[in-house]
Motif scaffolding. Structure first.
Motif, short mmCIF file in Angstrom:
data_model
loop_
_atom_site.label_atom_id
_atom_site.label_comp_id
_atom_site.label_asym_id
_atom_site.label_seq_id
_atom_site.Cartn_x
_atom_site.Cartn_y
_atom_site.Cartn_z
N TYR A 45 0.80 -1.23 0.00
CA TYR A 45 0.00 0.00 0.00
C TYR A 45 0.83 1.27 0.00
CZ TYR A 45 -3.80 -3.23 1.10
OH TYR A 45 -4.70 -4.26 1.06
N LYS A 46 2.11 1.19 0.27
CA LYS A 46 3.00 2.37 0.25
C LYS A 46 3.84 2.45 -1.02
CE LYS A 46 1.86 3.61 4.43
NZ LYS A 46 1.00 4.72 4.67
N THR A 47 3.83 1.40 -1.82
CA THR A 47 4.68 1.35 -3.01
C THR A 47 4.42 2.50 -3.99
OG1 THR A 47 4.84 -1.05 -2.78
CG2 THR A 47 5.46 -0.13 -4.91
N PRO A 48 3.17 2.89 -4.29
CA PRO A 48 2.98 3.99 -5.24
C PRO A 48 3.64 5.30 -4.79
CG PRO A 48 0.94 2.78 -4.98
CD PRO A 48 1.89 2.27 -3.92
N VAL A 49 3.56 5.62 -3.52
CA VAL A 49 4.18 6.85 -3.00
C VAL A 49 5.70 6.73 -3.09
CG1 VAL A 49 4.49 8.25 -0.92
CG2 VAL A 49 2.23 7.34 -1.48
N GLN A 50 6.23 5.57 -2.72
CA GLN A 50 7.67 5.37 -2.80
C GLN A 50 8.14 5.40 -4.26
OE1 GLN A 50 8.61 1.69 -0.74
NE2 GLN A 50 7.65 2.40 1.16
N PHE A 51 7.34 4.83 -5.15
CA PHE A 51 7.68 4.81 -6.56
C PHE A 51 7.74 6.23 -7.13
CE2 PHE A 51 6.51 4.80 -11.03
CZ PHE A 51 7.43 3.91 -11.56
N GLU A 52 6.72 7.01 -6.87
CA GLU A 52 6.69 8.39 -7.38
C GLU A 52 7.88 9.18 -6.84
OE1 GLU A 52 3.69 12.23 -7.82
OE2 GLU A 52 3.22 10.69 -6.33
N ALA A 53 8.19 9.02 -5.57
CA ALA A 53 9.33 9.73 -4.98
C ALA A 53 10.64 9.31 -5.66
CB ALA A 53 9.39 9.47 -3.48
N ALA A 54 10.78 8.02 -5.96
CA ALA A 54 11.98 7.51 -6.61
C ALA A 54 12.14 8.11 -8.02
CB ALA A 54 11.95 5.99 -6.68
N VAL A 55 11.05 8.12 -8.79
CA VAL A 55 11.12 8.69 -10.14
C VAL A 55 11.48 10.16 -10.07
CG1 VAL A 55 9.79 9.27 -12.22
CG2 VAL A 55 9.51 7.01 -11.16
N GLU A 56 10.83 10.90 -9.19
CA GLU A 56 11.10 12.35 -9.09
C GLU A 56 12.54 12.62 -8.65
OE1 GLU A 56 9.22 14.79 -10.25
OE2 GLU A 56 7.81 13.24 -10.91
N GLU A 57 13.04 11.81 -7.71
CA GLU A 57 14.42 11.97 -7.24
C GLU A 57 15.41 11.73 -8.38
OE1 GLU A 57 17.32 9.16 -4.66
OE2 GLU A 57 15.48 9.75 -3.63
N LEU A 58 15.17 10.68 -9.16
CA LEU A 58 16.06 10.35 -10.27
C LEU A 58 15.97 11.41 -11.38
CD1 LEU A 58 15.58 6.49 -10.40
CD2 LEU A 58 17.66 7.72 -9.72
N LYS A 59 14.77 11.88 -11.67
CA LYS A 59 14.62 12.94 -12.67
C LYS A 59 15.37 14.20 -12.23
CE LYS A 59 10.61 13.78 -14.44
NZ LYS A 59 9.16 14.01 -14.57
N LYS A 60 15.24 14.54 -10.96
CA LYS A 60 15.93 15.72 -10.42
C LYS A 60 17.45 15.56 -10.52
CE LYS A 60 15.94 18.64 -6.33
NZ LYS A 60 15.41 18.83 -4.97
N ALA A 61 17.92 14.32 -10.42
CA ALA A 61 19.36 14.04 -10.50
C ALA A 61 19.85 13.97 -11.95
CB ALA A 61 19.67 12.73 -9.78
N GLY A 62 18.95 14.18 -12.92
CA GLY A 62 19.34 14.23 -14.32
C GLY A 62 19.05 12.97 -15.12
N CYS A 63 18.34 12.02 -14.57
CA CYS A 63 18.01 10.80 -15.30
C CYS A 63 16.88 11.06 -16.29
CB CYS A 63 17.59 9.68 -14.34
SG CYS A 63 18.91 9.14 -13.25
#
Length: 167
Positions: A45-63
């Motif tokens: 039940y927490k995976t979608p929030v963790q997933f979105e945070a991971a994508v945003e973190e990686l995008k912010k890092a230039g991925c």
């Protein structure tokens, strides 16, 4: 137990609370920092929030390229997968279709949903976030241990042409 063989009484205070474990891990590829790797261990039940945070973190890092690693993912909750798929699909897209023994077809489509139970809030589908990642450059990894609901995730990525699947 003390040195003389008696027992010492100790008092503890315990706090009862729900333990949350990470189901999503993200890192940049060492040999190419433009590639973000997101390992999804299961769909809770927490995976979608963790997933979105991971994508945003990686995008912010230039991925700008992503590998979704579902190898060894044994599945999880359908509402968790629906919430993550909602980031990649359009409203109304069918994410699961089943047919029972009598031939009755049931289809479930991406649509905004707000779960009432507090535990399920991480699986809400917010209208403004539907399709936000559909243009990401993605590859999905799977293997013989990618099972159950994780197979649904892989199948939707493949069927909708969101990503190439490997494995």
């Amino acid at each position: 137990k003390t040195a003389d063989g008696t027992y010492e009484e100790k008092t503890f205070t315990l706090v009862r609370k729900r333990m949350e474990s990470a189901s999503v891990f993200a890192e940049r590829l060492e040999s190419d920092a433009s590639v973000g790797i997101i390992n999804i261990l299961g769909f809770n039940y927490k995976t979608p929030v963790q997933f979105e945070a991971a994508v945003e973190e990686l995008k912010k890092a230039g991925c700008d390229k992503f590998v979704m690693d579902l190898r060894g993912n044994l599945g999880g909750h359908e509402i968790s997968i629906a919430a993550i798929l909602s980031f990649f699909l359009d409203e109304g897209d069918i994410y699961i279709q089943t047919k029972d023994a009598s031939g009755t077809l049931t289809q479930k489509a991406i649509a905004p949903v707000e779960h009432e139970a507090e535990d399920l809030q991480g699986c809400n589908i917010v209208k403004e976030k539907i399709g936000i990642y559909k243009d990401l450059d993605v590859v999905v990894l799977c293997n013989y241990n990618t099972a159950s609901a994780a197979e649904l995730f892989v199948a939707d990525f493949k069927d909708y042409g969101i990503a190439k699947t490997v494995g």
